[in-house]
Design an enzyme around this catalytic site. Structure first.
Site, PDB file in Angstrom:
ATOM      1  CD  GLU B  71      -1.776  -2.416   1.288  1.00  0.00           C
ATOM      2  OE1 GLU B  71      -0.671  -2.691   1.812  1.00  0.00           O
ATOM      3  OE2 GLU B  71      -2.598  -3.292   0.936  1.00  0.00           O
ATOM      4  CG  HIS B 140     -11.310  -6.985   4.910  1.00  0.00           C
ATOM      5  ND1 HIS B 140     -10.358  -7.602   5.679  1.00  0.00           N
ATOM      6  CD2 HIS B 140     -11.071  -7.388   3.630  1.00  0.00           C
ATOM      7  CE1 HIS B 140      -9.586  -8.359   4.903  1.00  0.00           C
ATOM      8  NE2 HIS B 140      -9.991  -8.240   3.655  1.00  0.00           N
TER       9      HIS B 140
END
Lengths: 335, 337
Positions: B71, B140
């Site tokens: 990321e 998530h």
């Protein structure tokens, strides 16, 4: 493929190395006098930065420094040093190196500039620009995730980027042995799938050679190169550091015997290209340039209201309101 | 540089949130060849939710790029790409994964313009789904936008309708500053509305009154607008008229719209998925304190997630604010004498 260096090149490189050390020492003293903030001297790394810069094309290539290198990037234009002086004086304009100079401002957060370099190189490749991005990082920064993530992706992209790890033996007080169990930092390139090489960072001609080869690889589409340039930090980490607490005296004394400036002076003297008078002149010239940069920066201090500028392209309503409150409290120009 | 599509001005089509995002990415990539899409699984797979479906086929692997699973480098290379003149639209697959890019988002992208005094700008859109309710694995579903709202230089938007998703995503991509574009995970397919097919831009920083009402205003954003709407329907049966204001944009914040709604209704409930402490609702309430304190007829209530980490599936329906909790909060606020 390496471009041969002319006598003028060689003399310019020596001049820039001396200039870098003079500027760096002046910067250190400015901090001691209370005129500048914390800054990181370059002593010991001059050959790496000046040698690498000589191998680049300032009209086509980008340099992304960590924070020690700007004093040695004269090849990219006087604006780099002028901005750096402002930077250490706490002037926000210190972060603005004007167009068309292809140098990023100092990066304090270690290794975060490495993905930026890969992104720039990738962007240049996309638009068909012939050039590369060279990024400096230290031995300590190789332990940061950003280095691994960025180098790994650069390999996948075959991005025209050169990673120069300045291994000066120390990350503040942490020696290389505490940083990695790898034999050397260049070996890490094997995991990324591109070449890596270790070079004597006190030998400017060797640095010039390996960076030239890396640049050739980059611009010909062959992808990235990792260069580890080994030297020894000849000064404190920064103005805020006391290396006597951790740096073995005998190591430092031995390293001073391998000073990259002395080494290149001897080399050029042997070729009849340099004299002691040249050194004296180069030091005086560098001092004058630095003095002019300091004078200019001190005479033009920032209006603190500039803290509301360049947050966004256009100020938000809320920031505009805060700016008005600021003016009510401090006035338009409290300098 | 640009490819202008011939679409009648008033043409529209019902789309869900994902379809609207996908449609917009296609249009913006056709419009400006500097626009790139990068992230994990965005290429051949079309995104794990199919938000980028078809882009790789139409625009190729040079502009629609499957990145390594990293990321920080997705955002970090986006900073470099932007400095080199490209317009990256980066995807962080789930907002909870943005922790691994926090230093590049908050420490680098957000302050690039400031620290270079405008020499470089991080013209980046970071798309990411967030929010709970769909039984995901850990991290998530976390609703961490208020952590980014404390970062100067970043814009943050969280649309609640497909039409707004189009208008705000197109605006975000054309915005010269970094924009965190947050998508309601639970609403990806559930939220459906008419989306204009032609040029449709929604200014960032403007709230939207979703439904009118006079007794109380419920302020929400993203998927919590849907919850608020269902609560309003129930409340209407009890004779309580609830106005719903969708903030749409977290930064910049539409302070005027908040103030107006408070002046009109006098009673306020703020709904957020995030934990209570230091969630963005706190900022909304502080803003009301600044602008409209004397218009209040009752203390402002907030309905939030609890100050516990986002829980596993068996617990999450008792964590995310639901219609019942919103209705209960509204009743308390309205019944305050």
């Amino acid at each position: 493929m390496t471009r041969p260096l002319s006598d003028d090149d060689l003399r310019a490189m020596m001049t820039h190395m001396i200039g870098a050390r003079v500027s760096s020492q002046r910067a250190f003293n400015l901090q001691r006098q209370g005129r500048a903030g914390t800054n990181a001297p370059i002593d010991g790394s001059e050959a790496i930065v000046v040698g690498a810069a000589r191998a680049l094309d300032p009209t086509a290539d980008w340099v992304l420094p960590q924070y020690r290198e700007p004093v040695a990037l004269q090849r990219f234009g006087p604006e780099v040093l002028e901005s750096y002086v402002r930077y250490i004086l706490g002037d926000p304009d210190g972060g603005h190196i004007p167009e068309p100079v292809r140098v990023w401002p100092p990066q304090i957060s270690l290794a975060t500039q490495v993905p930026h370099a890969v992104g720039m190189a990738w962007g240049m490749k996309r638009t068909g620009e012939t050039g590369c991005a060279l990024v400096f990082l230290g031995d300590g920064s190789t332990s940061e995730g950003d280095f691994y993530e960025a180098a790994n992706f650069a390999g996948v992209l075959r991005a025209p980027v050169i990673f120069v790890v300045v291994n000066n033996g120390w990350a503040i007080s942490t020696p290389v042995a505490s940083q990695t169990a790898a034999k050397n930092f260049a070996a890490k390139s094997h995991a990324f799938g591109f070449p890596g090489t270790t070079v004597d960072g006190t030998d400017i001609l060797a640095v010039y050679e390996v960076v030239s080869e890396a640049r050739e690889r980059a611009v010909s589409g062959a992808g990235p190169t990792l260069i580890e340039a080994v030297t020894y930090r000849l000064a404190p980490h920064t103005t805020a550091d006391d290396p006597t607490r951790y740096m073995p005296d005998d190591e430092l004394v031995a390293a001073r015997g391998r000073d990259p400036l002395t080494r290149f002076q001897k080399e050029l003297s042997g070729r009849g290209l340099w004299s002691d008078d040249d050194t004296t002149r180069a030091e005086a010239d560098a001092d004058a340039v630095m003095e002019a940069a300091i004078q200019a920066a001190e005479a033009d201090r920032a209006n603190p209201i500039e803290l509301f500028d360049h947050v966004h392209a256009i100020r938000t309503t809320r920031l505009e309101r805060q700016r008005r409150e600021w003016i009510d409290h401090y006035g338009e120009d409290p300098r | 540089m640009s490819h202008v599509e011939e679409i009648p001005d008033d043409a529209s089509q019902e789309m869900n949130m994902l379809e609207a995002i996908n449609h917009t990415l296609h249009q913006e990539m056709r419009r400006d060849e500097r626009v790139m899409v990068l992230g994990e699984d965005v290429g051949h797979n079309g995104g794990v939710f199919r938000a980028t479906d078809g882009l790789h086929t139409e625009f190729g692997g040079d502009r629609v790029v499957d990145t390594p699973l990293a990321e920080a480098v997705i955002v970090g290379t986006s900073v470099g790409l932007a400095a080199a003149g490209q317009i990256p639209v980066a995807e962080i697959q789930f907002l909870g994964f943005a922790y691994q890019a926090m230093h590049q988002i908050a420490g680098q992208a957000a302050r690039l313009r400031f620290r270079t005094r405008g020499r470089f700008q991080a013209r980046i859109t970071i798309r990411s789904p967030f929010g709970g309710g769909v039984r995901t694995p850990e991290l998530h579903s976390d609703s961490i936008l208020s952590q980014f709202a404390n970062v100067p230089g970043l814009k943050i938007v969280a649309p609640s309708s497909a039409s707004d998703a189009k208008g705000m995503l197109a605006t975000a991509i054309r915005d010269p500053d970094p924009v965190l574009f947050l998508e309601p995970l639970r609403g990806y397919r559930m939220i459906k509305d008419e989306v204009p097919l032609g040029e449709h831009l929604v200014e960032l920083g403007k709230a939207r009154t979703v439904s009118d009402g006079s007794d109380v205003v419920i302020i929400a954003w993203s998927y919590m607008v849907d919850v608020a709407m269902r609560a309003a329907t129930e409340l209407a049966n009890e004779g309580i008229s609830a106005r719903i204001v969708d903030l749409r944009s977290i930064v910049p914040l539409d302070t005027e719209a908040i103030a107006q709604a408070v002046e009109d209704c006098g009673r306020v409930v703020v709904v957020q998925e995030a934990p209570e402490t230091n969630g963005f609702a706190s900022e909304v309430i502080a803003t009301i304190n600044d602008t409209s304190f004397y218009s209040l007829e009752a203390p402002v209530e907030r309905v939030s997630g609890w100050d516990a980490p986002y829980p596993t599936g068996q617990l999450e329906d008792f964590y995310v604010p639901d219609v019942g909790r919103v209705v209960a909060a509204v009743r308390r606020v309205v019944e305050t004498p």
